[in-house]
Design a protein around this motif. Structure first.
Motif, PDB file in Angstrom:
ATOM      1  N   GLY A  11       0.812  -1.209   0.000  1.00  0.00           N
ATOM      2  CA  GLY A  11       0.000   0.000   0.000  1.00  0.00           C
ATOM      3  C   GLY A  11       0.845   1.257   0.000  1.00  0.00           C
ATOM      4  O   GLY A  11       0.549   2.224  -0.704  1.00  0.00           O
ATOM      5  N   SER A  14       2.616   1.668  -3.435  1.00  0.00           N
ATOM      6  CA  SER A  14       1.718   1.958  -4.552  1.00  0.00           C
ATOM      7  C   SER A  14       1.193   3.392  -4.522  1.00  0.00           C
ATOM      8  O   SER A  14       0.523   3.836  -5.442  1.00  0.00           O
ATOM      9  CB  SER A  14       0.535   0.984  -4.547  1.00  0.00           C
ATOM     10  OG  SER A  14      -0.242   1.154  -3.370  1.00  0.00           O
ATOM     11  N   SER A  15       1.493   4.099  -3.423  1.00  0.00           N
ATOM     12  CA  SER A  15       1.099   5.501  -3.311  1.00  0.00           C
ATOM     13  C   SER A  15       2.354   6.370  -3.294  1.00  0.00           C
ATOM     14  O   SER A  15       3.470   5.870  -3.284  1.00  0.00           O
ATOM     15  CB  SER A  15       0.289   5.737  -2.039  1.00  0.00           C
ATOM     16  OG  SER A  15       1.107   5.574  -0.895  1.00  0.00           O
ATOM     17  N   VAL A  17       3.020   8.448  -0.852  1.00  0.00           N
ATOM     18  CA  VAL A  17       3.350   8.819   0.529  1.00  0.00           C
ATOM     19  C   VAL A  17       4.767   8.408   0.894  1.00  0.00           C
ATOM     20  O   VAL A  17       5.556   9.214   1.407  1.00  0.00           O
ATOM     21  CB  VAL A  17       2.341   8.180   1.514  1.00  0.00           C
ATOM     22  CG1 VAL A  17       2.763   8.469   2.949  1.00  0.00           C
ATOM     23  CG2 VAL A  17       0.948   8.727   1.267  1.00  0.00           C
ATOM     24  N   ARG A  70      -2.165   6.819   8.096  1.00  0.00           N
ATOM     25  CA  ARG A  70      -3.157   6.058   7.335  1.00  0.00           C
ATOM     26  C   ARG A  70      -3.382   4.650   7.873  1.00  0.00           C
ATOM     27  O   ARG A  70      -4.327   3.962   7.444  1.00  0.00           O
ATOM     28  CB  ARG A  70      -2.726   5.976   5.859  1.00  0.00           C
ATOM     29  CG  ARG A  70      -1.405   5.242   5.671  1.00  0.00           C
ATOM     30  CD  ARG A  70      -0.947   5.272   4.213  1.00  0.00           C
ATOM     31  NE  ARG A  70      -1.817   4.513   3.348  1.00  0.00           N
ATOM     32  CZ  ARG A  70      -1.724   3.198   3.177  1.00  0.00           C
ATOM     33  NH1 ARG A  70      -0.794   2.510   3.830  1.00  0.00           N
ATOM     34  NH2 ARG A  70      -2.556   2.577   2.376  1.00  0.00           N
ATOM     35  N   GLU A  74      -7.344   5.186   7.686  1.00  0.00           N
ATOM     36  CA  GLU A  74      -7.808   4.938   6.323  1.00  0.00           C
ATOM     37  C   GLU A  74      -8.688   3.692   6.263  1.00  0.00           C
ATOM     38  O   GLU A  74      -9.698   3.664   5.555  1.00  0.00           O
ATOM     39  CB  GLU A  74      -6.620   4.788   5.381  1.00  0.00           C
ATOM     40  CG  GLU A  74      -7.011   4.672   3.922  1.00  0.00           C
ATOM     41  CD  GLU A  74      -5.803   4.563   3.005  1.00  0.00           C
ATOM     42  OE1 GLU A  74      -5.703   5.371   2.082  1.00  0.00           O
ATOM     43  OE2 GLU A  74      -4.973   3.655   3.228  1.00  0.00           O
TER      44      GLU A  74
END
Length: 242
Positions: A11, A14-15, A17, A70, A74
């Motif tokens: 995660g 893939s972002s 951040v 997150r 999230e």
């Protein structure tokens, strides 16, 4: 735990951040080490990485909350937390998996700074004229500090569905736990409990390890600190299930 760890790392990667926070850390520390005249190694003429280990904790106060905000917030906002909570995984496996995922990103941010060490190692008037023991101790201190801040970030993320709120709470707690106790101890009327208050803060133990001496008391402090906030996170998750 490994399932959560792999899910979180995937995660993050893939972002943007993870990439933005790591680049931010490297840019800020690089500027302080090589560009800003008041702290530049080139201007001061000393083969030392003291400025890196001085500024890094304050950068971590923002970088780590940005990574961890997150973690649970999230999941709750998107409605996937219920699925996670009813999975075969225990609360501890979920908490520890998310903790190590955040800590791994902190380590990834630290790895490129090893280049700074080799640069200073070669730049000295006599190559190798740098206190390697203190540098190793400081890196261990930063790793333990990162673990402490990551546990705080995981905890604050479990309290809310809003990532910004989780970020702000984590920044405040990181700053208070690092420097707050030392500031309170400076109040004159506290007298003999000054040393006790200072020992409760992260700063004193971080500075102790940064001298290159690994004291068992400092290691126990950091491990206990992280365990306390992870246990608090587990408690929050357990309460929310009811």
């Amino acid at each position: 735990m490994y399932t959560i760890l792999k899910k979180e790392i995937a995660g993050f990667l893939s972002s943007m951040v993870a990439y933005v926070t790591i680049v931010f850390f490297l840019v800020i520390t690089g500027l302080f080490l090589w560009v800003f005249p008041d702290s530049s190694i080139l201007d001061n003429g000393y083969a030392t990485l003291d400025q890196l280990f001085y500024i890094a904790p304050y950068v971590f106060m923002f970088l780590i909350p940005a990574i961890t905000m997150r973690s649970f917030a999230e999941e709750k906002k998107e409605g996937t937390f219920e699925t996670l909570a009813t999975s075969p995984l225990t609360d501890w496996q979920i908490v520890i998996g998310k903790f190590f995922a955040g800590l791994l990103l902190v380590i990834l941010a630290l790895v490129p700074t090893v280049i700074y060490y080799f640069s200073v190692y070669q730049l000295g008037s006599t190559p190798g004229n740098i206190d390697s023991g203190a540098v190793i101790g400081s890196y261990i201190g930063l790793l333990l500090l990162g673990a402490a801040f990551t546990s705080i970030g995981i905890f604050t993320s479990s309290l809310t569905t809003n990532q910004i709120v989780a970020f702000v709470l984590a920044v405040f707690l990181c700053f208070f736990c690092f420097a707050g106790f030392e500031s309170i101890s400076s109040i004159a009327f506290l007298g003999k409990i000054d040393s006790l208050l200072i020992s409760l803060g992260i700063s004193a133990h971080y500075q102790s390890i940064s001298r290159g001496v690994l004291d068992t008391r400092d290691l126990i402090y950091f491990l206990s600190f992280a365990a306390l906030f992870l246990a608090a996170t587990k408690m929050v998750l357990s309460i929310r299930k009811w």
